[in-house]
Write a protein that holds these residues in place. Structure first.
Motif, PDB file in Angstrom:
ATOM      1  N   ASP A  82      -2.568  -5.105  -7.190  1.00  0.00           N
ATOM      2  CA  ASP A  82      -1.382  -5.720  -6.593  1.00  0.00           C
ATOM      3  C   ASP A  82      -1.386  -5.525  -5.079  1.00  0.00           C
ATOM      4  O   ASP A  82      -0.985  -6.427  -4.326  1.00  0.00           O
ATOM      5  CB  ASP A  82      -0.106  -5.116  -7.186  1.00  0.00           C
ATOM      6  CG  ASP A  82      -0.029  -5.301  -8.692  1.00  0.00           C
ATOM      7  OD1 ASP A  82      -0.473  -6.357  -9.181  1.00  0.00           O
ATOM      8  OD2 ASP A  82       0.459  -4.378  -9.377  1.00  0.00           O
ATOM      9  N   VAL A  83      -1.812  -4.358  -4.629  1.00  0.00           N
ATOM     10  CA  VAL A  83      -1.874  -4.078  -3.193  1.00  0.00           C
ATOM     11  C   VAL A  83      -2.831  -5.054  -2.510  1.00  0.00           C
ATOM     12  O   VAL A  83      -2.517  -5.619  -1.453  1.00  0.00           O
ATOM     13  CB  VAL A  83      -2.325  -2.620  -2.949  1.00  0.00           C
ATOM     14  CG1 VAL A  83      -2.564  -2.379  -1.464  1.00  0.00           C
ATOM     15  CG2 VAL A  83      -1.288  -1.642  -3.488  1.00  0.00           C
ATOM     16  N   LYS A  84      -3.994  -5.276  -3.116  1.00  0.00           N
ATOM     17  CA  LYS A  84      -4.962  -6.196  -2.526  1.00  0.00           C
ATOM     18  C   LYS A  84      -4.463  -7.640  -2.562  1.00  0.00           C
ATOM     19  O   LYS A  84      -4.665  -8.403  -1.614  1.00  0.00           O
ATOM     20  CB  LYS A  84      -6.298  -6.074  -3.271  1.00  0.00           C
ATOM     21  CG  LYS A  84      -6.942  -4.699  -3.153  1.00  0.00           C
ATOM     22  CD  LYS A  84      -8.101  -4.534  -4.124  1.00  0.00           C
ATOM     23  CE  LYS A  84      -8.610  -3.103  -4.131  1.00  0.00           C
ATOM     24  NZ  LYS A  84      -9.656  -2.882  -5.181  1.00  0.00           N
ATOM     25  N   LEU A  85      -3.781  -8.009  -3.654  1.00  0.00           N
ATOM     26  CA  LEU A  85      -3.257  -9.367  -3.760  1.00  0.00           C
ATOM     27  C   LEU A  85      -2.166  -9.620  -2.727  1.00  0.00           C
ATOM     28  O   LEU A  85      -1.939 -10.774  -2.324  1.00  0.00           O
ATOM     29  CB  LEU A  85      -2.703  -9.597  -5.171  1.00  0.00           C
ATOM     30  CG  LEU A  85      -2.172 -10.996  -5.473  1.00  0.00           C
ATOM     31  CD1 LEU A  85      -3.279 -12.047  -5.342  1.00  0.00           C
ATOM     32  CD2 LEU A  85      -1.561 -11.052  -6.875  1.00  0.00           C
ATOM     33  N   ALA A  86      -1.500  -8.558  -2.272  1.00  0.00           N
ATOM     34  CA  ALA A  86      -0.442  -8.718  -1.269  1.00  0.00           C
ATOM     35  C   ALA A  86      -0.975  -9.327   0.019  1.00  0.00           C
ATOM     36  O   ALA A  86      -0.218  -9.988   0.749  1.00  0.00           O
ATOM     37  CB  ALA A  86       0.210  -7.362  -0.986  1.00  0.00           C
ATOM     38  N   PRO A 118       2.230   5.058  -7.816  1.00  0.00           N
ATOM     39  CA  PRO A 118       1.028   4.399  -8.364  1.00  0.00           C
ATOM     40  C   PRO A 118       1.218   3.853  -9.767  1.00  0.00           C
ATOM     41  O   PRO A 118       0.497   2.948 -10.189  1.00  0.00           O
ATOM     42  CB  PRO A 118      -0.023   5.511  -8.331  1.00  0.00           C
ATOM     43  CG  PRO A 118       0.764   6.802  -8.331  1.00  0.00           C
ATOM     44  CD  PRO A 118       2.010   6.484  -7.552  1.00  0.00           C
ATOM     45  N   GLY A 119       2.192   4.365 -10.500  1.00  0.00           N
ATOM     46  CA  GLY A 119       2.426   3.869 -11.845  1.00  0.00           C
ATOM     47  C   GLY A 119       3.093   2.511 -11.866  1.00  0.00           C
ATOM     48  O   GLY A 119       2.985   1.775 -12.842  1.00  0.00           O
ATOM     49  N   ALA A 120       3.791   2.171 -10.775  1.00  0.00           N
ATOM     50  CA  ALA A 120       4.517   0.903 -10.715  1.00  0.00           C
ATOM     51  C   ALA A 120       3.705  -0.183 -10.017  1.00  0.00           C
ATOM     52  O   ALA A 120       3.768  -1.357 -10.391  1.00  0.00           O
ATOM     53  CB  ALA A 120       5.852   1.099 -10.000  1.00  0.00           C
ATOM     54  N   LEU A 147       0.836  -1.202   0.000  1.00  0.00           N
ATOM     55  CA  LEU A 147       0.000   0.000   0.000  1.00  0.00           C
ATOM     56  C   LEU A 147       0.871   1.253   0.000  1.00  0.00           C
ATOM     57  O   LEU A 147       0.601   2.206  -0.741  1.00  0.00           O
ATOM     58  CB  LEU A 147      -0.914  -0.003   1.222  1.00  0.00           C
ATOM     59  CG  LEU A 147      -1.832   1.213   1.378  1.00  0.00           C
ATOM     60  CD1 LEU A 147      -2.748   1.363   0.165  1.00  0.00           C
ATOM     61  CD2 LEU A 147      -2.639   1.120   2.664  1.00  0.00           C
ATOM     62  N   ILE A 148       1.921   1.239   0.805  1.00  0.00           N
ATOM     63  CA  ILE A 148       2.838   2.385   0.840  1.00  0.00           C
ATOM     64  C   ILE A 148       3.499   2.581  -0.522  1.00  0.00           C
ATOM     65  O   ILE A 148       3.577   3.696  -1.043  1.00  0.00           O
ATOM     66  CB  ILE A 148       3.903   2.180   1.940  1.00  0.00           C
ATOM     67  CG1 ILE A 148       3.242   2.226   3.319  1.00  0.00           C
ATOM     68  CG2 ILE A 148       4.990   3.249   1.838  1.00  0.00           C
ATOM     69  CD1 ILE A 148       4.184   1.859   4.451  1.00  0.00           C
ATOM     70  N   LEU A 149       3.970   1.485  -1.115  1.00  0.00           N
ATOM     71  CA  LEU A 149       4.592   1.571  -2.439  1.00  0.00           C
ATOM     72  C   LEU A 149       3.587   2.037  -3.488  1.00  0.00           C
ATOM     73  O   LEU A 149       3.938   2.806  -4.398  1.00  0.00           O
ATOM     74  CB  LEU A 149       5.163   0.213  -2.841  1.00  0.00           C
ATOM     75  CG  LEU A 149       6.383  -0.277  -2.049  1.00  0.00           C
ATOM     76  CD1 LEU A 149       6.751  -1.689  -2.462  1.00  0.00           C
ATOM     77  CD2 LEU A 149       7.560   0.662  -2.241  1.00  0.00           C
TER      78      LEU A 149
END
Length: 221
Positions: A154-158, A147-149, A140-142
């Motif tokens: 991906d955040v939710k899949l983490a 946000p482009g990367a 989430l921090i990343l």
């Protein structure tokens, strides 16, 4: 996990049977996803279905070798079946549907509770839940910083990825989290090398995240 010796042959036979089961369940998972989420475009083309079934079979067989006949195995077979489907969708559509990510998370929690309850290894489940929170927070921090990367998918899949890695151990969580980025970097370099800068497209990060769980579970005892 099966040991070398008299039981090694039985272990490989069990792994082969589990691999065939995973390959057989892959088309059923695709049909169910196509029915519940028609916006994804229905079932994929035959070549994609064959590839997905093969990858699912390999993942299921690898997890069978890793965990053997245990209460932990069903949770990781669920990860293999649904995880490969998520990787397929993200690879082709650059999309990680919320219902499937939530199903992977909820199913993972429910199935991982079984070994924790039967074997009274509550510390494994607690570590899994902490791993879920830690990896989700890190992504989430990343995602907020770049946000482009890192996309919100991906955040939710983490969260489910962190759940499974955390269940395996703190070392697995650390190296698994790092390996996801390394794998994605390697894939990105390969894609860019084959295309011109003008034609290069964004590389889906989800498959690398999911692949890291399989790799770390096999590489680290």
């Amino acid at each position: 996990m099966f040991t070398v010796g008299a039981g090694a042959g039985a272990g490989w036979a069990f792994a082969l049977g589990t691999a065939l089961l995973g390959a057989a369940l892959s088309p059923a998972a695709e049909a169910l996803i196509a029915r519940l989420l028609p916006r994804l475009g229905g079932t994929p083309v035959p070549s994609a279905r064959i590839t997905t079934a093969a990858l699912t079979g390999v993942a299921c067989g690898a997890f069978a070798l890793r965990f053997g006949v245990s209460w932990t195995l069903p949770a990781f077979l669920f990860l293999a079946i649904l995880g490969v489907q998520l990787a397929r969708i993200d690879f082709s559509l650059h999309l990680l549907p919320n219902p499937l990510v939530l199903a992977l998370l909820a199913g993972g929690i429910a199935l991982l509770l079984a070994p924790s309850t039967v074997n009274q290894h509550a510390d494994n489940m607690l570590r899994a839940l902490l791993g879920m929170v830690i990896l989700f927070a890190g992504y989430l921090i990343l995602g907020l910083i770049s946000p482009g990367a890192i996309g919100m998918g991906d955040v939710k899949l983490a969260a489910p990825v962190g759940l499974y890695l955390g269940y395996l151990g703190w070392t697995h969580l650390l190296y698994g989290g790092l390996l996801g980025f390394i794998l994605n970097g390697v894939v990105t370099i390969a894609v860019v090398a084959q295309k011109s800068r003008k034609d290069a497209t964004e590389v889906a990060h989800g498959p690398s995240m999911l692949g890291s769980v399989l790799a770390i579970s096999l590489l680290i005892p």
